[in-house]
Structure formats: C-alpha cells, structure tokens
Design an enzyme around this catalytic site. Structure first.
Site, PDB file in Angstrom:
ATOM      1  N   VAL A  50      45.885  29.492  36.333  1.00  0.00           N
ATOM      2  CA  VAL A  50      47.042  29.169  35.508  1.00  0.00           C
ATOM      3  C   VAL A  50      46.631  28.123  34.485  1.00  0.00           C
ATOM      4  CG1 VAL A  50      49.436  28.388  35.470  1.00  0.00           C
ATOM      5  CG2 VAL A  50      48.561  29.606  37.477  1.00  0.00           C
TER       6      VAL A  50
ATOM      7  N   PHE B 220      44.775  25.630  38.985  1.00  0.00           N
ATOM      8  CA  PHE B 220      45.567  25.132  37.862  1.00  0.00           C
ATOM      9  C   PHE B 220      44.709  24.283  36.936  1.00  0.00           C
ATOM     10  CE2 PHE B 220      48.908  25.879  40.983  1.00  0.00           C
ATOM     11  CZ  PHE B 220      49.941  26.375  40.218  1.00  0.00           C
ATOM     12  N   ASP B 221      44.863  24.502  35.635  1.00  0.00           N
ATOM     13  CA  ASP B 221      44.388  23.515  34.682  1.00  0.00           C
ATOM     14  C   ASP B 221      45.343  22.325  34.756  1.00  0.00           C
ATOM     15  OD1 ASP B 221      42.925  22.474  32.391  1.00  0.00           O
ATOM     16  OD2 ASP B 221      44.749  22.919  31.260  1.00  0.00           O
ATOM     17  N   LYS B 222      44.816  21.121  34.554  1.00  0.00           N
ATOM     18  CA  LYS B 222      45.671  19.934  34.690  1.00  0.00           C
ATOM     19  C   LYS B 222      46.523  19.693  33.452  1.00  0.00           C
ATOM     20  CE  LYS B 222      44.026  15.741  34.168  1.00  0.00           C
ATOM     21  NZ  LYS B 222      44.891  15.125  33.120  1.00  0.00           N
TER      22      LYS B 222
END
Length: 725
Positions: free
Chosen positions: A617, A405-407
């Site tokens: 994502v 995941f990107d934050k």
C-alpha cells in the site's frame, strides 16, 4: 540482417453486441480467431458484458483493422468507449427478452390448459408452438452462432432437450424447460446490467453544462466545450462539472461519489476539486485542470468498464472447461440412451430419462456463478471510491497474508512540518537560524521530496530571501547538494555523509550526528546542513521535521488483523527510530527503515518468499516498483494522480484509510460468495444426476432444479452490490 522494430503494445476496449445465450464457446472461438491475427498479443471476449479487450502491437496492426475483423465474423460493434456508453440498447434488448418470456409462459399455460380441459387440439399445439418459438428464440440464435465457430454450448443442450421432450410426446416439459431457461437468462442479464448501471450512475452525477466566466459574466457552456484554464462558478448545492483548482471562495464538497469519503471535505483557494462531486456550502470559482474526457470520474468509469471485461482466474478456468464439459454431457446423454436400449429397455422412457439427465447435468449455474459475483464486487467497489483493475485482483485481495505499508503519506498525513532549525554552536557565528533555513530552502527548492517541500514552505512563511541554486544533484534516499553563491550546500541524513562524503573530512560531523540521534529519539526526521568551500566541508547546523499519524491508522491495522492478515510491515526511507515510534503507535509488526527505492522492491520479494501473498500500500508515485512487485498493489489518493491509476492493481480514489480493510474484506466476501455459488451449482447437479440414475425424477423437476440453481447463484452474486465494510 533486417532490424525489427520492438513491439509498441497498446490496449483497446471495443463494445460489441450482448447475446442472450449463457455459453461462452462463441466468445472463446472469437478470441482464438483474433489471437491468430498478426500483431494481436491477447484478446478477451465476453458476450455477457458485451466487450472485447485487445492488446496489440501498433507496429503490426491497428484498432481499425481489429474492428473490421470482428465485423467479418458477424459480430456487431457498438459505439466506441470514448465516453461512457448509454444503456438504451441493453434496456431495449432486456425488454424484448422479457416480452418473449411472457409469451412463452402464455403459450405454455394455453397448451397445458387445453390438454387438461380436453380443448381443441389445434389450440393446444398453437399454445405450445408459441412457447417453443419465443422460449427458444435466443437460445437457438446462440447455439447456431456457436456452431458456426465449430463449437457447442449450453444453449444447444437446452434446445436439444426441449425438442427431445417434444419428440416423445412431452411438449409441456419442453415448454417449461424453455420458459425457465429464458427466464433465468433475463434475470442474469438484469443482474449484470444492474452492476453496470451502478457504475453508470457515477456519470449521471456530473452535469452536462458549466457556468463559465467570460469577460466577467457567467455563460452556460456544454462541458465538452470547456477548455483547460477556463474558470467556472459553482454555488451551494451545485454539482461540480469538471476537475479543477479553487481560485476564489471557500466551502465544503461532498466527494462521496468519487472517493467514498463519508463527510464533506473543506475546500479553499489552491485546493483540488473533482467533477461529479457536490458543492455543499460556499460559492467557489474553479479553474479547469482537465477536460471532461480526462476527468477523474471519467477515468474511473472507463477503468471499471475495462475491469469488468477482464475475467477472474476462476472464470477463465470455468470458460476453458465449458466446451469439454458440454461435450461430456452430450456423450453421457447418448450413453444413457444407447446402453439401456442395447439391454432391451423401452425407447420412450429411456429417451425421457436421458433428456432429464441432459438438463440436470448442464453447467448453467456453474458458468454464471463467477461473473455474477465478480462483476458485482467491482461495481460495489467503484461506488465506494475503490477501483479494482480486473476480476483477478478481486480474487487476489481475498488471499492476502501480509500487508506492507509505505510510511509517509500513507500511514502518516504526508503534511510534513519543519519543527527545528539550529545552527551549530561552533559554526559561522554570524549565521542565524533564518539564514541557515534560507540556504537549505535554496537547495531544496529543486527537489520534490516531502522534506524539501516542508523546508521551502517554512522559508516562505518566514518571508525569507531565498537565492537561486545551481548544479542541483540528488542521491536517492540520502540527500541533495547544490551550488549557492560561492559554496556547495550539502543536505542529507547519516547515510549521505557516511557514503557520499565518506572520503571527505567534515568538520563538526560527530556532534551533528549526535544531535540527529537525539532528535530522532523524539520521533523527528532530521538532516544535517553542511557547506563546502574550496574543498573544506563543515557542518552549519541541522533541520528536524515531524509528520503526524493519520487518524484511524491504528483502527485500520486492527481491522486488517480481524480479517485474517497475519503480518503487517512498514517500509520507509526514514530512520529506524522515527519509523519504530510510529509503528509502535499504530501496532505494526515489523519495520524496514532507511530503504532506498530499489531496496523496497527487494524487501517485497523477501516478504513474498516468507508469507506468500503480499499486498503493498503506497501513494502510487514513489512506490511504483514495489507496487508492481507485490501480489496486490494498492495506491491511495488516485483521484488526482495518473501514475496511481496506471501502476496499482487497486486504486483508492481518496485518502480514507478505512477503505484498505474494505478492499480485503470485499475480496474475502467475494471468495465466500464464489465458494457458496459453486457449492450450490455443483451440489444441484450432483443431487439431480444421482437421483436420476438411482430412482429417476420427472423432467419438470430437473428443469426447476437446474434453472432454480442458476437464478439462485445470480441473485447471491448480486448481493455484493450492497457490501459495506
């Protein structure tokens, strides 16, 4: 030496006639013909869905010449896909097929009844004649078309078996075969049509007209005649006709048809709205930002139509095997006739058994098993605001072992807020916090980074006088600098000052870095602001920001684990302490922090090496390289971004985190459905062939088993239309 222009690749989708037969041999022959044309790089043809997708070099050929080549092969082309197609031709064809099935049943019953009751012989043969003519019409057309391309398919198998039964005095068995064959064809077309209509229903959500303001008065205008910049009005209960931005009014909008969000979304001045959604409350004036054919819902429909024309890996494998399999069935049938006759068996019983074997071994259920499931999965996702850009991505979602995941903007709200503005105590004593913020905002006004937006927003909220900056420069993932008045202002993280300014003595850097560490321990993202004047650089102060975790992020992570995802990673350019705090809050296994964009790609490659199938994502904008590198790229918030629609394999049209487990859950459910369909299909073939070889079974029983398994896998695939997470 002549210089060849580099290829300029383009993709077009051409709608062609649907055909009644289930075999794809004719489609494969057309694919081969098209791929042999100069300039065509790839061709994907499906007579089931009625689409041809072509990738071609614009420097070597054109869509018009490709269309002409298709017509030259006696394939009818329907209207272009500039707007979503009507289902009228399909419905008309389906009604005709259904009528033919009814006439086949009537003829079969008349022939059977006349035989049982010892009625007139002409009546009996007239009944069977009707059954054979109408039951074999579409199959014969498909078989002839396939033979014209030098191939054979299942249609030919069925026609040969029916005529074989007739030739040995078993007209009822042949008529029954044609009746059930045509009936299962109709049911398959209904299933495929239903998956297509599930997408078409989105179009019907958008009205044909808009109430446009012209000279202060409302005028009813067709949506195709509304231009970008026009303002239209919607009232409570109205459907929003076009994409736009609210310029006046407040209300709530039901976006479920596009993004899958379960509750209405509040809208106020400056908020974006989408065509096809419903204004629940409040009167809104909306300025058009996209014309009708460019709206989010139109793009969604076009891309789902294209996705449904792209075959999943399992389907491509089955299509490649269809031709040799059908030839093998013909070979088996010939052997089943020749060998017993050579050994002295009686012809009629031997031929009858061979025809039964041909029917039982035909792979109709095998061939329909994959498209019935995959098309339904794509349509189901589209209705939930989840766009799979091809069947291969549905299958890929089923095999994901790790998710990255990107934050910012994915796990967090992406609505970064400035929380701290502090001037260094020993810096310019005349400098105030507001003046420090104004200097920072002057530089950050040139940047699109989320911290920059938060800085400028805070300056605007305080009504600060912000000077125009000059000579702006950015160091990706580290910081920015620009000239403000007679100085250069540097804004950056630890890495910026330790790398970009590593050869420069920075006054006050150590206490600045200590303060950054203290703020980061509180879960805040922090940067230092420094001023460079006549070669001397000194720290002026620091800014700190926070971004809240999205509600439901922890539940989403838990849902992924329950689906069998083994490893979950966070990728961010933010500092380690802030990233770790968020990761601990939502339950993430691994944190990769302070990453530059190119380092995210390397991290994804490493995850693929370690875990095999990895999904990424992100928001589809800053993460495009990482999305492309992952096994499956998933972009959130795609309703408003062209980039997300182009870069990702799966696009979530809204920002609902619950749709992420939905993607992987639907992929896994589709895989189970495919597995069950193939077990049913091959199991039925094995059971019937075994029974025929060992004991022998009547031809009607083989017909029921063959067509029954075909209908069963079609209906089983159709169940995916109702999938919910």
């Amino acid at each position: 030496m002549a210089v060849t222009d580099p290829p300029s690749l383009s993709t077009c989708t051409i709608r062609i006639e649907r055909r009644g037969g289930r075999g794809e041999a004719g489609a494969q022959a057309l694919e081969r013909d098209l791929q042999q044309r100069t300039g065509v790089h790839d061709a994907d043809v499906s007579f089931r869905t009625g689409t041809v997708q072509i990738t071609y070099d614009e420097n070597a050929t054109s869509e018009a010449s490709i269309r002409e080549a298709i017509r030259d092969r006696s394939v009818s082309i329907q209207d272009d896909l500039d707007m979503p197609p009507t289902d009228a031709p399909f419905r008309s064809e389906l009604r005709q097929e259904t009528l033919f099935v009814g006439l086949t049943l009537l003829g079969m019953v008349v022939g059977l009844g006349a035989g049982w009751l010892e009625g007139p012989v002409p009546l009996r043969w007239a009944g069977y004649g009707i059954a054979y003519a109408f039951g074999g019409w579409y199959g014969l057309k498909g078989a002839i078309e396939t033979l014209r391309h030098g191939a054979v398919d299942i249609d030919l198998l069925m026609i040969v078996a029916a005529l074989g039964a007739l030739s040995i005095g078993a007209p009822f068995e042949g008529a029954m075969l044609l009746f059930l064959f045509s009936l299962s064809n109709v049911l398959q077309h209904y299933a495929i049509g239903r998956s297509r209509r599930a997408i078409k229903s989105l179009v019907e959500m958008r009205p044909d007209e808009a109430q446009v303001l012209r000279d202060g008065e409302e005028v009813t205008v067709p949506i195709d005649d509304v231009d970008v910049g026009d303002v239209f009005v919607v009232r409570p209960g109205d459907k929003i006709p076009l994409d736009g931005v609210v310029t006046s009014g407040e209300g709530s909008v039901d976006q479920a048809s596009l993004t899958g969000e379960s509750v209405p979304v509040p809208k106020a001045v400056g908020d974006e709205v989408f065509g096809g959604t419903i204004n629940e409350s409040g009167s809104l004036e909306i300025e058009v930002t996209r014309q009708a054919h460019e709206s989010a819902i139109s793009r969604l429909i076009h891309m789902v139509e294209r996705a449904q024309s792209e075959k999943a890996p399992t389907q491509r494998l089955i299509d490649r095997l269809e031709q040799p399999y059908v030839l093998a069935v013909f070979g088996l049938t010939i052997a089943a006739i020749a060998i017993p006759l050579a050994l002295g068996s009686e012809f009629t019983s031997t031929f009858y058994r061979a025809m039964t074997l041909m029917v039982a071994a035909s792979p109709c259920a095998v061939i329909i098993s994959t498209p019935a499931a995959v098309l339904s999965a794509i349509a189901s996702g589209g209705r939930q605001g989840v766009l799979f850009k091809g069947g291969e991505h549905v299958e890929a979602a089923a095999n994901i072992d790790a998710v990255a995941f990107d934050k910012t903007g994915t796990l967090t709200q992406g609505d970064t807020q400035l929380t701290d503005v502090s001037v260094r105590e020993t810096a310019d004593e005349s400098l105030t916090d507001d003046e420090l913020l104004a200097l920072a905002a002057a530089v950050q006004a040139r940047s699109e980074h989320h911290l920059a937006r938060a800085t400028v927003t805070a300056a605007n909220e305080r009504s600060l006088d912000v000077t125009d900056a000059q000579r702006f420069q950015s160091a990706a993932g580290k910081g920015v600098r620009a000239a403000v008045d007679d100085s250069t202002i540097h804004i950056g993280n630890r890495s910026y000052f330790e790398s970009i300014l590593e050869d420069t003595a920075v006054q006050g850097l150590e206490p600045g870095l200590d303060r950054l560490e203290s703020l980061e321990s509180e879960g805040k993202t922090s940067v230092i602001v420094a001023r460079e004047t006549r070669g001397s650089v000194g720290v002026l102060g620091w800014l700190a920001f926070t971004d809240t975790v999205r509600p439901g992020a922890a539940k989403m992570i838990a849902d992924l684990r329950s689906l069998g995802v083994e490893h979950i990673v966070m990728l961010t350019g933010d500092n380690e302490r802030v990233a770790r705090q968020i990761a601990d809050e939502v339950g993430i296994d691994e944190v990769q922090a302070e990453l530059l964009p190119e380092e995210k790609v390397a991290t994804i490659e490493d995850l693929v090496d370690r875990h095999g199938n990895v999904a990424m994502v992100g928001d589809g904008v800053n993460d495009a390289p990482a999305l492309a590198t992952a096994t499956l790229g998933v972009a959130m918030g795609g309703a408003g971004t062209d980039v997300a629609l182009e870069t990702a394999d799966v696009v979530l049209m809204g920002d609902d985190l619950s749709k992420i487990p939905y993607v992987f859950g639907l992929g896994r459910r589709t895989r189970r459905t495919l597995t069950l369909n193939l077990v049913i299909a091959f199991g039925a073939i094995a059971l019937m062939v075994g029974a025929i070889l060992l004991r022998g079974i009547p031809l009607p029983l083989a017909v029921v088993g063959h067509e029954g398994s075909t209908v069963l896998v079609s209906l089983n695939g159709l169940r995916l239309l109702g999938y919910r997470e």
